[in-house]
Motif scaffolding. Structure first.
Motif, PDB file in Angstrom:
ATOM      1  N   TYR A  48       0.887  -1.255   0.194  1.00  0.00           N
ATOM      2  CA  TYR A  48       0.000   0.014   0.050  1.00  0.00           C
ATOM      3  C   TYR A  48       0.763   1.220   0.115  1.00  0.00           C
ATOM      4  O   TYR A  48       2.066   1.265   0.465  1.00  0.00           O
TER       5      TYR A  48
ATOM      6  N   CYS B  11      -0.555   3.210   5.407  1.00  0.00           N
ATOM      7  CA  CYS B  11      -1.123   2.411   6.277  1.00  0.00           C
ATOM      8  C   CYS B  11      -1.392   3.000   7.509  1.00  0.00           C
ATOM      9  O   CYS B  11      -0.533   3.767   7.964  1.00  0.00           O
TER      10      CYS B  11
ATOM     11  N   VAL C 236      -4.797   1.315   3.679  1.00  0.00           N
ATOM     12  CA  VAL C 236      -5.565   0.339   4.402  1.00  0.00           C
ATOM     13  C   VAL C 236      -5.649   0.808   5.923  1.00  0.00           C
ATOM     14  O   VAL C 236      -4.368   1.433   6.341  1.00  0.00           O
TER      15      VAL C 236
ATOM     16  N   LEU D  51      -6.165  -0.235   9.846  1.00  0.00           N
ATOM     17  CA  LEU D  51      -6.037  -1.481  10.723  1.00  0.00           C
ATOM     18  C   LEU D  51      -6.578  -1.056  11.950  1.00  0.00           C
ATOM     19  O   LEU D  51      -6.280  -0.400  12.877  1.00  0.00           O
TER      20      LEU D  51
ATOM     21  N   TRP E  27       0.652  -6.439   6.587  1.00  0.00           N
ATOM     22  CA  TRP E  27       0.190  -5.261   5.665  1.00  0.00           C
ATOM     23  C   TRP E  27       1.486  -4.591   5.403  1.00  0.00           C
ATOM     24  O   TRP E  27       2.059  -4.135   6.633  1.00  0.00           O
TER      25      TRP E  27
ATOM     26  N   ALA F 234       3.234  -1.344   3.590  1.00  0.00           N
ATOM     27  CA  ALA F 234       3.068   0.147   2.931  1.00  0.00           C
ATOM     28  C   ALA F 234       4.344   0.906   3.053  1.00  0.00           C
ATOM     29  O   ALA F 234       5.233   0.746   3.622  1.00  0.00           O
TER      30      ALA F 234
ATOM     31  N   LEU G 115       3.742   4.572   7.203  1.00  0.00           N
ATOM     32  CA  LEU G 115       2.697   4.158   8.333  1.00  0.00           C
ATOM     33  C   LEU G 115       2.476   5.325   9.237  1.00  0.00           C
ATOM     34  O   LEU G 115       3.304   6.131   9.576  1.00  0.00           O
TER      35      LEU G 115
END
Length: 402
Positions: free
Chosen positions: A6, A9, A34, A36, A194, A196, A199
């Motif tokens: 990604y 994140c 994304v 989370l 995940w 990225a 973040l």
């Protein structure tokens, strides 16, 4: 398990995390993102367990992040709620002085409010009584721009816009490790991993743990303070028309037990502030061994306790004995009775404490080359959520690698 990288994140489904995702996608349309969240829904912790107050920014030092971001956040919250049909009310707030000591603090607070550019009126006892006949004090500050809203509803509306902009929300995603390289950050846990390029961690009650995973400072802990509330019976909901707050002790980060009309029509009393032994345990007596060790084994907590023995004992007494809690309320609203105090779910404040015993009063945000961590964001973080998010995104945009 996702197998792509990604662009962004975000960890944390409270209002700050969702606002940050919202701002990222606004600044970077078409980016992949994304979000989370460990729980199975948004706003399950501090966002959904507060008084619902749209704060004005009266309390904070003029050069602090809280002062700057709260004022902007209050205006944004009202505008966003109006645009999205979310009920809110600008009911105003009275900060009531009940004795000479509090009156002196009130005058100092008045000076600070002027420095912060916050509209405020200084009231004498007669004018206070005229405006709120059930409230007693030697004087008060009236802050007309303070309001009330449902921050869970605000968070939900923001999340809808995040999804519409292409963001992905994943629930049940507890993070137990962060691995950063020159190019990416990978967040992993029992539900998967995940990766990225950038973040942002807005982890609230778990902020210190995420920070340690990222190799950031280890000289602080998030200390959970339980804020226990009561609510008055429906027939007493009209007892006051405005929010009623005590004059706060400037040495403490807590605002004291207050009377708060809520947007759903109830009238709440609280919160107090009692050391918690479970970061996410809202029932009285909640205990988590890992959380208890983290708190009781940290030298900063012992220093805070030693410096605030009388305050800590008073708060504990008021938690254990309803009469003590009632006495705090009756200082400014003497007609309240024990029968008026009916149970309501507690909240838990995530308070950063340094190793030397310093309570962190301001928002605290730090970063690694590929991540930004919100380390301390207690009240008024809900009010300030969008300006906090913009502050974070400004940092990200200043990095040429983002």
């Amino acid at each position: 398990m996702p197998n792509s990288t990604y662009d962004f994140c975000v960890i944390g489904g409270g209002i700050v995390g969702v606002a940050t995702a919202h701002r990222i996608l606004h600044r970077h349309p078409g980016a992949t993102l994304v979000l989370l969240e460990k729980a199975d829904a948004l706003a399950t912790h501090q966002t959904g367990h507060n008084s619902g107050v749209i704060h004005s920014g009266i309390y904070y030092p003029p050069d602090s992040l809280k002062a700057r971001l709260c004022r902007r956040g209050a205006a944004w919250t009202k505008k966003f709620a109006a645009t999205h049909g979310i009920p809110f009310e600008v009911c105003g707030k009275l900060l009531v002085a009940t004795d000479a000591v509090e009156q002196r603090r009130m005058l100092s607070l008045h000076e600070r409010s002027v420095a912060n550019g916050v509209a405020v009126e200084l009231l004498d006892a007669a004018e206070l009584h005229r405006r709120e006949p059930r409230v007693t004090g030697v004087g008060a500050l009236f802050v007309p721009d303070t309001g009330i809203v449902d921050y869970t509803a605000v968070t939900t509306a923001l999340a809808d816009e995040v999804r519409s902009a292409g963001g992905q929300l994943v629930f049940g995603a507890e993070i137990t490790s962060l691995t950063e390289t020159d190019a990416t950050v990978t967040a992993a846990g029992p539900a998967g991993s995940w990766t990225a390029r950038t973040l942002v961690a807005c982890a609230g009650l778990q902020a210190d743990r995420l920070a340690r995973m990222a190799g950031l400072r280890n000289d602080f802990r998030i200390v959970p303070f339980r804020g226990e509330y009561y609510q008055l019976p429906p027939e007493r909901a009209g007892l006051v028309r405005t929010l009623i707050y005590p004059i706060p002790d400037p040495t403490l980060p807590f605002l004291g037990v207050h009377l708060s009309p809520t947007i759903d029509g109830t009238l709440t009393v609280g919160p107090n502030a009692v050391l918690g032994l479970a970061r996410e345990g809202y029932r009285k007596g909640s205990f988590d061994a890992k959380d208890a060790r983290a708190v009781l084994g940290f030298p900063g907590v012992h220093r805070v306790a030693a410096a605030n023995v009388r305050t800590g004992l008073r708060e504990l007494r008021n938690s254990l004995f309803k009469r003590g809690y009632l006495a705090e309320c009756r200082r400014y609203c003497p007609e309240l009775t024990l029968a008026d105090l009916r149970p309501r779910e507690a909240g838990i404040r995530a308070q950063a404490v340094l190793r030397d015993g310093t309570l962190v009063h301001d928002f605290m945000i730090e970063r690694t080359p590929r991540s930004v961590h919100v380390l301390n964001a207690p009240s008024p973080a809900a009010t300030s959520a969008m300006p906090i998010a913009e502050h974070i995104v400004d940092q990200l945009c200043a990095d040429s690698r983002t």
